[in-house]
Motif scaffolding. Structure first.
Motif, PDB file in Angstrom:
ATOM      1  N   PRO A 213      -1.029 -24.456 -14.068  1.00  0.00           N
ATOM      2  CA  PRO A 213       0.383 -23.615 -13.524  1.00  0.00           C
ATOM      3  C   PRO A 213      -0.255 -22.269 -13.232  1.00  0.00           C
ATOM      4  O   PRO A 213       0.262 -21.551 -12.278  1.00  0.00           O
ATOM      5  N   ASP A 214      -1.375 -21.676 -13.858  1.00  0.00           N
ATOM      6  CA  ASP A 214      -2.141 -20.248 -13.748  1.00  0.00           C
ATOM      7  C   ASP A 214      -3.170 -20.447 -12.399  1.00  0.00           C
ATOM      8  O   ASP A 214      -3.279 -19.209 -11.998  1.00  0.00           O
ATOM      9  N   GLY A 215      -3.357 -21.616 -12.129  1.00  0.00           N
ATOM     10  CA  GLY A 215      -4.481 -21.647 -11.067  1.00  0.00           C
ATOM     11  C   GLY A 215      -5.488 -22.802 -11.489  1.00  0.00           C
ATOM     12  O   GLY A 215      -5.486 -23.238 -12.738  1.00  0.00           O
ATOM     13  N   PRO A 216      -6.488 -23.042 -10.484  1.00  0.00           N
ATOM     14  CA  PRO A 216      -7.193 -23.952 -10.831  1.00  0.00           C
ATOM     15  C   PRO A 216      -8.669 -23.745 -11.416  1.00  0.00           C
ATOM     16  O   PRO A 216      -8.949 -22.706 -11.660  1.00  0.00           O
ATOM     17  N   MET A 217      -9.222 -24.750 -12.248  1.00  0.00           N
ATOM     18  CA  MET A 217     -10.459 -24.641 -12.847  1.00  0.00           C
ATOM     19  C   MET A 217     -11.280 -25.659 -12.179  1.00  0.00           C
ATOM     20  O   MET A 217     -11.021 -26.746 -11.777  1.00  0.00           O
ATOM     21  N   ALA A 218     -12.350 -25.127 -12.046  1.00  0.00           N
ATOM     22  CA  ALA A 218     -13.458 -26.311 -11.223  1.00  0.00           C
ATOM     23  C   ALA A 218     -14.869 -26.416 -12.220  1.00  0.00           C
ATOM     24  O   ALA A 218     -15.341 -24.979 -12.656  1.00  0.00           O
ATOM     25  N   LEU A 229     -18.792 -23.178 -13.892  1.00  0.00           N
ATOM     26  CA  LEU A 229     -17.283 -23.128 -14.319  1.00  0.00           C
ATOM     27  C   LEU A 229     -16.799 -21.750 -13.333  1.00  0.00           C
ATOM     28  O   LEU A 229     -16.871 -20.679 -13.607  1.00  0.00           O
ATOM     29  N   VAL A 230     -15.872 -22.132 -12.696  1.00  0.00           N
ATOM     30  CA  VAL A 230     -15.079 -21.365 -12.138  1.00  0.00           C
ATOM     31  C   VAL A 230     -13.565 -21.332 -12.446  1.00  0.00           C
ATOM     32  O   VAL A 230     -12.803 -22.616 -12.159  1.00  0.00           O
ATOM     33  N   TRP A 231     -12.846 -20.423 -13.029  1.00  0.00           N
ATOM     34  CA  TRP A 231     -11.620 -20.364 -13.687  1.00  0.00           C
ATOM     35  C   TRP A 231     -11.033 -19.205 -12.768  1.00  0.00           C
ATOM     36  O   TRP A 231     -11.104 -17.998 -12.985  1.00  0.00           O
ATOM     37  N   THR A 232      -9.846 -19.798 -12.116  1.00  0.00           N
ATOM     38  CA  THR A 232      -8.660 -18.830 -11.406  1.00  0.00           C
ATOM     39  C   THR A 232      -7.505 -18.762 -12.274  1.00  0.00           C
ATOM     40  O   THR A 232      -7.125 -19.556 -12.565  1.00  0.00           O
ATOM     41  N   VAL A 233      -7.527 -17.130 -12.447  1.00  0.00           N
ATOM     42  CA  VAL A 233      -6.329 -16.713 -13.246  1.00  0.00           C
ATOM     43  C   VAL A 233      -5.552 -15.682 -12.555  1.00  0.00           C
ATOM     44  O   VAL A 233      -6.186 -14.901 -11.833  1.00  0.00           O
ATOM     45  N   PRO A 234      -4.221 -15.489 -13.277  1.00  0.00           N
ATOM     46  CA  PRO A 234      -3.524 -14.237 -12.570  1.00  0.00           C
ATOM     47  C   PRO A 234      -4.648 -12.861 -12.818  1.00  0.00           C
ATOM     48  O   PRO A 234      -5.092 -12.700 -13.919  1.00  0.00           O
ATOM     49  N   SER A 235      -4.496 -12.151 -11.945  1.00  0.00           N
ATOM     50  CA  SER A 235      -5.353 -10.875 -12.009  1.00  0.00           C
ATOM     51  C   SER A 235      -4.928  -9.753 -13.228  1.00  0.00           C
ATOM     52  O   SER A 235      -5.836  -9.228 -13.684  1.00  0.00           O
ATOM     53  N   GLU A 236      -3.512  -9.957 -13.742  1.00  0.00           N
ATOM     54  CA  GLU A 236      -3.419  -9.170 -14.902  1.00  0.00           C
ATOM     55  C   GLU A 236      -4.090  -9.586 -16.024  1.00  0.00           C
ATOM     56  O   GLU A 236      -3.965  -8.829 -17.114  1.00  0.00           O
ATOM     57  N   ARG A 237      -4.645 -10.794 -16.127  1.00  0.00           N
ATOM     58  CA  ARG A 237      -5.022 -11.274 -17.292  1.00  0.00           C
ATOM     59  C   ARG A 237      -6.735 -11.168 -17.440  1.00  0.00           C
ATOM     60  O   ARG A 237      -7.193 -11.573 -18.446  1.00  0.00           O
ATOM     61  N   VAL A 238      -7.308 -10.887 -16.291  1.00  0.00           N
ATOM     62  CA  VAL A 238      -8.795 -11.045 -16.058  1.00  0.00           C
ATOM     63  C   VAL A 238      -9.442 -10.139 -17.029  1.00  0.00           C
ATOM     64  O   VAL A 238     -10.672 -10.441 -17.544  1.00  0.00           O
ATOM     65  N   ASP A 239      -9.245  -8.909 -17.168  1.00  0.00           N
ATOM     66  CA  ASP A 239      -9.831  -7.956 -18.048  1.00  0.00           C
ATOM     67  C   ASP A 239      -9.826  -8.377 -19.438  1.00  0.00           C
ATOM     68  O   ASP A 239     -10.826  -8.319 -20.073  1.00  0.00           O
ATOM     69  N   ALA A 255      -9.494 -26.233 -23.874  1.00  0.00           N
ATOM     70  CA  ALA A 255      -8.225 -26.571 -23.906  1.00  0.00           C
ATOM     71  C   ALA A 255      -7.628 -26.850 -22.648  1.00  0.00           C
ATOM     72  O   ALA A 255      -6.875 -27.852 -22.401  1.00  0.00           O
ATOM     73  N   THR A 256      -8.004 -26.041 -21.614  1.00  0.00           N
ATOM     74  CA  THR A 256      -7.713 -26.113 -20.211  1.00  0.00           C
ATOM     75  C   THR A 256      -8.121 -27.069 -19.644  1.00  0.00           C
ATOM     76  O   THR A 256      -7.291 -28.281 -18.870  1.00  0.00           O
ATOM     77  N   PHE A 257      -9.440 -27.609 -19.820  1.00  0.00           N
ATOM     78  CA  PHE A 257     -10.030 -28.574 -18.954  1.00  0.00           C
ATOM     79  C   PHE A 257     -10.097 -29.979 -19.693  1.00  0.00           C
ATOM     80  O   PHE A 257      -9.892 -31.009 -18.890  1.00  0.00           O
TER      81      PHE A 257
END
Length: 294
Positions: A213-218, A229-239, A255-257
């Motif tokens: 739901p938050d974005g793809p993981m590759a 590992l490329v994990w796409t997340v909302p910008s407000e969570r990245v820091d 847990a995500t993969f």
């Protein structure tokens, strides 16, 4: 090779990344006088298991082969022989293989270091190619017959003239800005956190993409049972995620993969990249053409 205080060229390429350098190598085999201007200092990096890679599809592999640089990359490249696409919380998946496409590999995961080194060596060996690095274009003006570029490097300021300018200087193109051209930017409000993991099970050359739901993981195969590992997340969570401990980040990524590749046993360096679409209003302006991310 150094350029004189005022030099004339057929083509001046601004930007020496993968796209600009590849074009320079291709044109250097012709009768054209070519200059390449790159602002960044050549990187000095050593091979490392978690170094940043780029996944090249079969078409890119064929382009690099036609340039004669693939043999210098082959030892560092990990073949992608199949893909597995799934969505968290759902049972279905999509899979396809290189054999089904009639290919030896769907693509290759290759260290950026290796590609840059191979293209740099090819440019160093190329005839009629002038490389100015580090150097930046500070002014540009066009006449009926050519384009004048003001270039600043360690030797000071010089002027170059070219019949054609190729802007290959990225999404935040300085040439586009100097020409006063407009680009439309769409911020996706997401970041891609790029790192690498070691795996407890062999990946067998399979690349995975897992939608959430938050974005793809590759996960893209690397040598020695590691993966980009490329994990796409909302910008407000990245820091916050970049500040997590390695153990906490590995646990969340696992847990995500899921467990298709066993356990993630080690984590490489992490870096977040903002995701946005930048679309120039024009790809050609007079004697200037934009290529790549520009």
């Amino acid at each position: 090779m150094n350029a004189p205080a005022e030099a004339g060229f057929d083509v001046a390429i601004v930007g020496g990344g993968l796209v600009g350098a590849s074009l320079a190598v291709r044109l250097a085999g012709t009768a054209l006088r070519v200059a390449l201007i790159e602002a960044a200092t050549p990187p000095a990096s050593a091979p490392n298991w978690d170094e940043r890679c780029i996944a090249l599809n079969d078409a890119s592999h064929r382009i690099l082969s036609s340039l004669g640089v693939w043999p210098a990359l082959a030892a560092d490249a990990e073949a992608i022989t199949a893909t597995h696409i799934s969505e968290k919380g759902r049972f279905g998946s999509t899979r396809f293989t290189a054999d089904e496409a009639g290919l030896a590999a769907l693509g290759y995961n290759v260290p950026l270091r290796a590609i840059g080194a191979a293209l740099s060596q090819a440019m160093a060996n190329a005839p009629d190619l002038t490389v100015l690095q580090p150097a930046r274009v500070t002014a540009i003006s066009e006449s009926a017959d050519d384009v004048a570029l003001t270039v600043v490097d360690g030797a000071g300021e010089r002027r170059l003239r070219a019949r054609l300018v190729v802007a290959a200087d990225g999404a935040q193109s300085s040439i586009r800005e100097l020409l006063g051209l407009i680009a439309q930017t769409r911020d996706y409000h997401q970041h891609a956190i790029v790192s690498a993991v070691r795996l407890s099970r062999p990946h067998h050359g399979v690349a995975y993409e897992r939608f959430t739901p938050d974005g793809p993981m590759a996960l893209i195969p690397k040598p020695d049972d590691a993966a980009s590992l490329v994990w796409t997340v909302p910008s407000e969570r990245v820091d916050d995620m970049l500040a997590w401990s390695d153990d906490d980040y590995l646990a969340a990524a696992q847990a995500t993969f899921g467990g298709r590749l066993g356990r993630f046993t080690a984590l490489g360096a992490r870096r977040g990249w903002p995701l946005a679409r930048v679309m120039s209003d024009t790809l050609v302006a007079g004697r200037t053409v934009f290529i790549g991310n520009a």
